[in-house]
Write an enzyme that holds these catalytic residues in place. Structure first.
Site, short mmCIF file in Angstrom:
data_model
loop_
_atom_site.label_atom_id
_atom_site.label_comp_id
_atom_site.label_asym_id
_atom_site.label_seq_id
_atom_site.Cartn_x
_atom_site.Cartn_y
_atom_site.Cartn_z
CB THR A 9 -0.92 0.04 1.24
OG1 THR A 9 -0.11 -0.10 2.42
CG2 THR A 9 -1.92 -1.10 1.19
NE ARG B 204 6.70 1.08 3.47
CZ ARG B 204 5.84 1.45 4.39
NH1 ARG B 204 5.58 0.65 5.41
NH2 ARG B 204 5.23 2.62 4.32
CB SER C 135 6.34 4.69 6.63
OG SER C 135 5.40 5.34 7.42
CB SER D 27 -2.32 3.12 10.56
OG SER D 27 -2.57 3.69 9.28
#
Length: 540
Positions: free
Chosen positions: A42, A46, A146, A387
């Protein structure tokens, strides 16, 4: 939860930065190994270089794929390039820049060689594309994993709408990148840049904040604000905000260290810059009584954590509900029909607040990309997810960012405190007096790869149960009510409770989110029955 959760990291917890960078260049991914292929979740691709999941070949191939993708959709303007404070972000930025220059893409990097938060990149793309003087379109790449641990890297493409790319785009980019890796990168063009044009991400973003936040109210109130960047990309932004608007704002911890040795460990003993986690925010909470509003951001500042003197760290769902209540009463320039946007695993308290405001609730699947169209055209005033990610419109009802903006939400908390004279946590307590006090939790349940695939495609009609924790089931959803998009799982709703089940993209588990307005004991019953209901559906 590990016993060490909330305690400071020790030397044994720290990643070896030299080994991490060396692995980025030395380890070559095997395209036959699934975990070593380019895969967009999403929020981009990563992984860690130590696991051969985020290495030079990945970034070179992905950047080349983005170059080809943007050309295929007619994007000929500049590409904004930014990176956060993770150790792998710097070498990935160098690789990406070489490929972009090799393909003769007009790249804009930060004027001061500063870190770039995700919201600042989205803001830059939108400002450029909304300027009538520009007859081409810009897009961007933000290099960040992130809030993920220091050993991770992340690489995300934001197309001309400024938000996260949709699955059609990311699937195309990932497939092309993997094909390039399989072909030995022979089609990847690279050139060492001699000179690159720059853009003042920080100045542009900070100066524009007066058009979305009541900065005068914050200043005139004299409230004391503490902002902890958690070692992330917002570090220089917070000081610039304090200086530009003459606020009583202290950057609580201005340190940047790629090992994040100053962090307290998250619930599982890992270093993770999650501003919504009490364990990760334990060091910040030591200053709880020193400020009227205390905030935290993750490494790319797309998430927010709000700390108040009376209640400590707010649950993200609680602050989102307060933000909705406040914004839709104080933003008179918004479209009177602007909907309230939320992901379907966010609290139903937001539903009840939206109904009390006589606003349409726009419920979408997990992923901020779903809010992009509504924020762009002003039909959605606010979009938030459980979140701790959200963004909203400018004072005049036009788009601000189409990606999550943690800095913005922290400043909103300060505005709420300044304008109402009441802390956001106290305002949430008032909401519970009106609508009830929900209990909310997420758990993981074991699931094989095959079971996760079944769950992802499960139809609501596959749920045979008619009751959940003593209440009649009123909805069985496999598509989101707001936009009819597949949710990649199921959501089951009763009058006072709900649960949603979605497969994990990285682990052999599925996630169950649940909430009950009948208390913690009822919530446990919901969670127990939810697992039984889903397991039965997976067996067919």
């Amino acid at each position: 939860m590990t016993e060490r959760a909330g305690t400071f990291a020790t030397d044994d917890d720290l990643v070896d930065i030299d080994s991490l960078i060396a692995a980025y260049y030395e380890l070559k991914p095997d395209p036959e190994v699934a975990s070593q292929r380019v895969a967009f979740g999403t929020s981009g691709h990563r992984g860690s270089s130590l696991n051969t999941a985020f290495n030079e070949n990945h970034i070179a191939a992905t950047t080349q794929a983005i170059v080809e993708y943007r050309a295929s959709i007619g994007v000929e303007g500049p590409l904004f390039l930014g990176a956060d404070t993770h150790a792998l972000s710097a070498p990935a930025r160098t690789t990406a820049l070489d490929v972009l220059v090799g393909n003769k893409v007009h790249v804009l990097v930060d004027e001061f060689d500063d870190f770039v938060p995700t919201p600042a990149l989205s803001h830059a793309i939108l400002l450029y594309n909304n300027d009538p003087a520009h007859h081409d379109r810009a897009d961007g790449i933000i290099i960040t994993p992130s809030h993920n641990p220091p050993s991770d890297g992340g690489f995300k493409y934001n197309p001309p709408h400024g938000g996260p790319a949709d699955s059609d785009a990311t699937t195309w980019i990932a497939d092309r990148a993997n094909a390039l890796i399989e072909g030995g990168l022979t089609e990847v063009k690279r050139a060492e840049p001699s000179a690159v044009d720059t853009y003042d991400f920080r100045g542009s973003y900070v100066d524009d904040l007066a058009n979305i936040i009541d900065m005068d109210a914050i200043k005139n109130s004299g409230i004391r604000i503490g902002a902890d960047p958690l070692g992330g990309a917002s570090v220089h932004y917070w000081q610039a905000i304090a200086d530009r608007y003459d606020l009583d704002l202290t950057v609580v911890n201005p340190l940047v260290d790629p090992t994040w040795r100053f962090m307290t460990l998250d619930w599982d003993g890992k270093i993770r810059m999650d501003p919504s986690s009490p364990s990760a925010m334990a060091s910040v909470l030591q200053h709880q009584g020193d400020y009227d509003i205390l905030t935290g951001n993750d490494a790319d500042a797309d998430r927010h954590g709000i700390v108040t003197p009376d209640a400590g760290l707010m649950n993200p769902n609680h602050f989102l509900a307060v933000a909705v209540e406040y914004l839709y009463q104080h933003r008179t320039g918004w479209n009177p029909d602007a909907a309230v946007g939320k992901t379907l695993v966010s609290s139903s308290m937001i539903d009840r607040v939206a109904a009390s405001l006589d606003r349409t609730l726009w419920e979408v699947p997990v992923g901020f990309k779903w809010f992009v169209p509504g924020l762009v055209d002003g039909s959605v005033g606010f979009g938030g997810e459980e979140s701790a990610g959200a963004s909203f419109l400018r004072m005049d009802g036009t788009v601000w960012t189409t990606d999550k903006d943690g800095i913005l939400l922290c400043l909103l908390a300060a505005e709420i405190r300044a304008v109402t004279g009441t802390s956001p946590s106290q305002l949430y307590a008032q909401l519970t007096e009106r609508f009830g006090a929900p209990a909310y939790r997420r758990i993981d349940a074991a699931a094989s790869t095959e079971q996760k695939a079944i769950l992802k495609k499960l139809d609501g009609d596959s749920i045979r149960a008619t009751e959940l924790a003593g209440e009649q089931i009123t909805a069985k959803l496999s598509h989101a009510p707001g936009n009819d998009a597949a949710i990649g799982g199921v959501k089951v709703v009763t009058e006072n409770a709900w649960f949603a089940a979605r497969p994990s993209g990285t682990e052999d588990v599925y996630k169950i989110y649940a909430e009950s307005f009948r208390g913690a004991e009822h919530l446990e019953q919901v969670l127990t029955e939810a697992k039984s209901i889903v397991d039965a559906a997976l067996k067919g």
